[in-house]
Write a protein that holds these residues in place. Structure first.
Motif, short mmCIF file in Angstrom:
data_model
loop_
_atom_site.label_atom_id
_atom_site.label_comp_id
_atom_site.label_asym_id
_atom_site.label_seq_id
_atom_site.Cartn_x
_atom_site.Cartn_y
_atom_site.Cartn_z
N ALA A 111 36.33 38.26 33.34
CA ALA A 111 37.51 37.65 32.58
C ALA A 111 37.56 38.17 31.31
CB ALA A 111 36.79 36.08 32.63
N LYS A 112 36.60 38.55 30.63
CA LYS A 112 36.60 39.29 29.24
C LYS A 112 37.29 40.64 29.43
CE LYS A 112 32.53 37.11 27.11
NZ LYS A 112 31.47 37.37 26.55
N LEU A 113 36.91 41.36 30.36
CA LEU A 113 37.73 42.43 30.64
C LEU A 113 39.52 42.36 30.85
CD1 LEU A 113 35.44 44.60 32.78
CD2 LEU A 113 35.94 44.91 30.35
N ASN A 114 39.61 41.31 31.43
CA ASN A 114 41.20 40.90 31.76
C ASN A 114 41.66 40.23 30.83
OD1 ASN A 114 40.94 42.26 34.28
ND2 ASN A 114 40.42 40.59 35.24
N ALA A 115 41.16 39.63 29.68
CA ALA A 115 41.74 39.10 28.72
C ALA A 115 42.57 39.78 27.81
CB ALA A 115 40.44 38.56 27.79
N PRO A 116 43.68 39.39 27.35
CA PRO A 116 44.38 40.29 26.65
C PRO A 116 43.80 40.53 25.24
CG PRO A 116 45.28 38.25 26.61
CD PRO A 116 44.37 38.08 27.53
N SER A 117 43.84 41.73 24.79
CA SER A 117 43.34 42.11 23.51
C SER A 117 44.23 41.60 22.33
CB SER A 117 42.95 43.76 23.42
OG SER A 117 44.35 44.16 23.62
#
Length: 92
Positions: free
Chosen positions: A82-88
């Protein structure tokens, strides 16, 4: 258990604490966690092959049965994914 994820080639490193007991006991816990990761990579999470994982095993691991270890790893991976897929956040 804690999980660190790095971009890489699918290596898995497992760290144990001495509170787990003697070296044979720590090795057994490493083997159990490694097998849980191997099964997750083979069936549920093939995207794990693109990352290097560092897993720290806590002193409570020997009391956990194997399905519990698998569920805990799956939960950790879902949080990381989920953190990897979150928009930066965009830089100003």
């Amino acid at each position: 258990m804690t999980l660190r994820v790095l971009a890489g080639t699918g290596l898995v490193g497992i760290a144990t604490v001495r509170a787990l007991g003697s070296q044979p006991h720590r090795n057994r816990q490493r083997r159990r966690v490694h097998e849980a990761v191997r099964l997750a990579r083979a069936s549920t999470y093939p995207e794990l092959a693109a990352f290097d994982l560092v897993i720290s095993v806590r002193a409570t691991a020997p009391q956990a049965d194997f399905p519990t270890l698998q569920a805990e790893f799956a939960e950790l991976w879902e949080k990381v994914k989920a953190k990897l897929n979150a928009p930066s956040p965009e830089a100003p």
